[in-house]
Design an enzyme around this catalytic site. Structure first.
Site, PDB file in Angstrom:
ATOM      1  N   GLU A 114       0.837  -1.211   0.000  1.00  0.00           N
ATOM      2  CA  GLU A 114       0.000   0.000   0.000  1.00  0.00           C
ATOM      3  C   GLU A 114       0.870   1.259   0.000  1.00  0.00           C
ATOM      4  O   GLU A 114       2.096   1.191   0.113  1.00  0.00           O
ATOM      5  CB  GLU A 114      -0.945  -0.052   1.206  1.00  0.00           C
ATOM      6  CG  GLU A 114      -1.851  -1.275   1.135  1.00  0.00           C
ATOM      7  CD  GLU A 114      -2.933  -1.316   2.196  1.00  0.00           C
ATOM      8  OE1 GLU A 114      -2.819  -0.607   3.227  1.00  0.00           O
ATOM      9  OE2 GLU A 114      -3.899  -2.089   1.993  1.00  0.00           O
ATOM     10  N   GLU A 155      -1.496 -10.129  -6.088  1.00  0.00           N
ATOM     11  CA  GLU A 155      -1.432 -10.899  -7.335  1.00  0.00           C
ATOM     12  C   GLU A 155      -0.585 -10.172  -8.370  1.00  0.00           C
ATOM     13  O   GLU A 155       0.212 -10.775  -9.093  1.00  0.00           O
ATOM     14  CB  GLU A 155      -2.831 -11.114  -7.913  1.00  0.00           C
ATOM     15  CG  GLU A 155      -3.782 -11.893  -7.016  1.00  0.00           C
ATOM     16  CD  GLU A 155      -4.588 -10.995  -6.085  1.00  0.00           C
ATOM     17  OE1 GLU A 155      -4.035 -10.000  -5.573  1.00  0.00           O
ATOM     18  OE2 GLU A 155      -5.768 -11.301  -5.863  1.00  0.00           O
TER      19      GLU A 155
END
Ligand code: THU
Length: 144
Positions: free
Chosen positions: A52, A63
């Site tokens: 993040e 992913e």
């Protein structure tokens, strides 16, 4: 492409690698760790976790980190991807990640997604998660 040919031991091993990757997630804003483990043609495993950012939209999903890491290492074909989010019973890849995974299918066009199931790994196809997908073939047909 209805037969994934992935043993339950292999599916468990991929989920275990994804869980370990999730432990490295950088999630100070959502507190929602995610881990992914892709199995490449040839059998090697590459993992990713979500990363993040204080500028929230710059967050990268687990992913996509795994896919980008695999591609940067020279791989182009993913046989399977295991995805896990330790705070929930099961998680499925977001829409954007489905599209990115679809780009790097196996040579036979398949790509299997391994999820945390109630009694063990649950294996679904990318086509089930992303039906009627857009991909490189459509671009090729436009230029020919
Ligand atoms: N996230 C993933 O890493 N993969 C997904 O497929 C769904 C969402 C992350 C992004 C963000 O860091 C957190 O989960 C909450 O959305």
């Amino acid at each position: 492409m209805t037969n994934h040919g992935i043993s339950s031991e292999r599916a468990e091993a991929l989920l275990a690698a994804a869980r370990e990757a999730a432990s490295r997630a950088y999630v100070p804003y959502s507190q929602f760790p995610v881990g992914a483990a892709v199995e490449l043609e040839g059998g090697s495993i590459v993992t990713g976790c979500n990363v993040e950012n204080a500028s929230y939209p710059l967050t990268v999903c687990a992913e996509r980190v795994a896919v980008a890491t695999a591609v940067a290492a020279g791989h182009r074909h993913i046989r399977a991807v295991a995805v896990t989010a330790p705070k929930v019973a099961s998680v499925t890849p977001c829409g954007g990640c489905r599209q990115v995974l679809s780009e790097f299918r196996s040579s036979d066009g398949s790509l299997w997604v391994i999820l945390e199931g109630k009694t063990g790994p649950e294996i679904v196809s990318i086509d089930e998660l992303l039906p009627r997908s857009f991909g490189p073939a459509q671009l090729d047909s436009a230029s020919g």
